[in-house]
Design an enzyme around this catalytic site. Structure first.
Site, short mmCIF file in Angstrom:
data_model
loop_
_atom_site.label_atom_id
_atom_site.label_comp_id
_atom_site.label_asym_id
_atom_site.label_seq_id
_atom_site.Cartn_x
_atom_site.Cartn_y
_atom_site.Cartn_z
CB SER A 174 50.89 2.48 -4.55
OG SER A 174 52.02 3.02 -3.89
CE LYS A 231 50.23 -1.22 -7.28
NZ LYS A 231 49.16 -2.04 -6.74
CE1 TYR A 234 53.70 -1.34 -6.61
CE2 TYR A 234 54.13 0.92 -5.93
CZ TYR A 234 53.49 -0.29 -5.73
OH TYR A 234 52.64 -0.45 -4.65
#
Ligand code: NDP
Length: 264
Positions: free
Chosen positions: A145, A162, A158
């Protein structure tokens, strides 16, 4: 351009909807046979069946929570019995956004996202590499991402997991190219999938906006292109990376973000 993908075999995690489904459909369009997994059995089986009927390829749909080693092992066994000849492509795509503050997020939450975003890719790469070596080599794409580099403030777990996936991809690429397995990472920006609707419902409500208003605002405020991408726009790029036409692409992290990344 002939992408030379006909009759290749691809394993895609999170293949039932969103980006994973779009990549599955675009690979099937090129004649690639599939093994898709996701947690919801009926949904992943339906997606596999529809793709198989539409494109005339073989497609396995298998219920598997990739954050759990036991599930991954069962999925790999199912892949081996469906495709004893081996596999060519692995797309580590399953994942989801988070929403928390570091001050009160428990260890269990960090552990879940670590298992989902990092360990799933580690385990599947390790277990499927021998099946790729049977075919003389292969391709692995990890879906990270833009948040791995440019964090969103509401989802630190997150962002961190990532970022770890991007570094894992680089390490894996250096090691696996000796087996003729090309590893790359993709870092998408705003791709309009069910996961964004889920975020829009939660974060939009907190900001007093409808999900649609929230999504439009996000796109206009962040991406210079001023809109979300469709999952297909990202899938086309990922299909190219799977192709032998991308033979010199190794160990890179590609941003597909409508210009959102503010630094290079
Ligand atoms: P969606 O929520 O639309 O789809 C997620 C897919 O992953 C579904 O098939 C879901 O099925 C599956 N999945 C989720 N958790 C698990 C699990 N524990 N085990 C197995 N499968 C799982 O998400 P997107 O398509 O938007 O996202 C796909 C990937 O792309 C994610 O890794 C995400 O972080 C990344 N990404 C997305 C962006 C975007 O803008 N959409 C931007 C940047 C990166 P099920 O629920 O049945 O398990």
């Amino acid at each position: 351009m002939d992408l030379e993908l006909k009759d290749k075999i691809a394993v895609i995690t999170g293949g039932s909807k969103g980006i994973g489904e779009a990549v599955a459909r675009e690979l099937a369009r090129e004649g690639v046979h599939l093994a898709l997994c996701a947690r919801h059995k009926e949904e992943v089986e339906n997606t596999a069946r529809k793709i198989s009927e539409e494109f005339g390829v073989q497609a396995l749909g298998f219920a598997c929570d990739v954050s759990r080693l036991e599930d991954i092992e069962k999925f790999v066994e199912a892949v081996k019995s469906t495709y004893p000849e081996g596999v060519d492509i692995l797309i580590n795509n399953a994942g989801t956004g988070s929403a928390e503050k570091i001050i009160d997020a428990p260890d269990s939450r960090w552990q879940y996202y670590w298992d989902l975003h990092v360990m799933a890719a580690v385990r599947l790469s390790r277990l499927l590499a021998p099946l790729m070596q049977k075919r003389g080599g292969g391709v692995i794409i990890n879906n990270a991402s833009i948040c791995a580099r440019q964090p969103l403030d509401y989802e630190p777990i997150y962002n961190v997991t990532k970022a770890a996936l991007v570094m894992f991809s680089k390490c894996l690429a250096n090691e696996f190219i000796t087996y003729n397995i090309r590893v790359n990472c993709v870092s998408p920006g705003l791709i309009l999938t069910p996961d964004w609707y889920k975020t829009a419902n939660i974060v939009g409500k907190e900001k007093g906006m409808t999900p649609e208003e929230y999504l439009e605002n996000i796109a206009k405020e962040n991406a210079p292109i001023g809109r979300f991408a469709t999952p297909e726009e990202l899938a086309h790029f990922m299909v190219f990376l799977c192709s032998p036409k991308a033979s010199y692409c190794v160990g890179s992290n590609y941003y597909v973000d409508g210009g959102w990344l503010r630094v290079t």
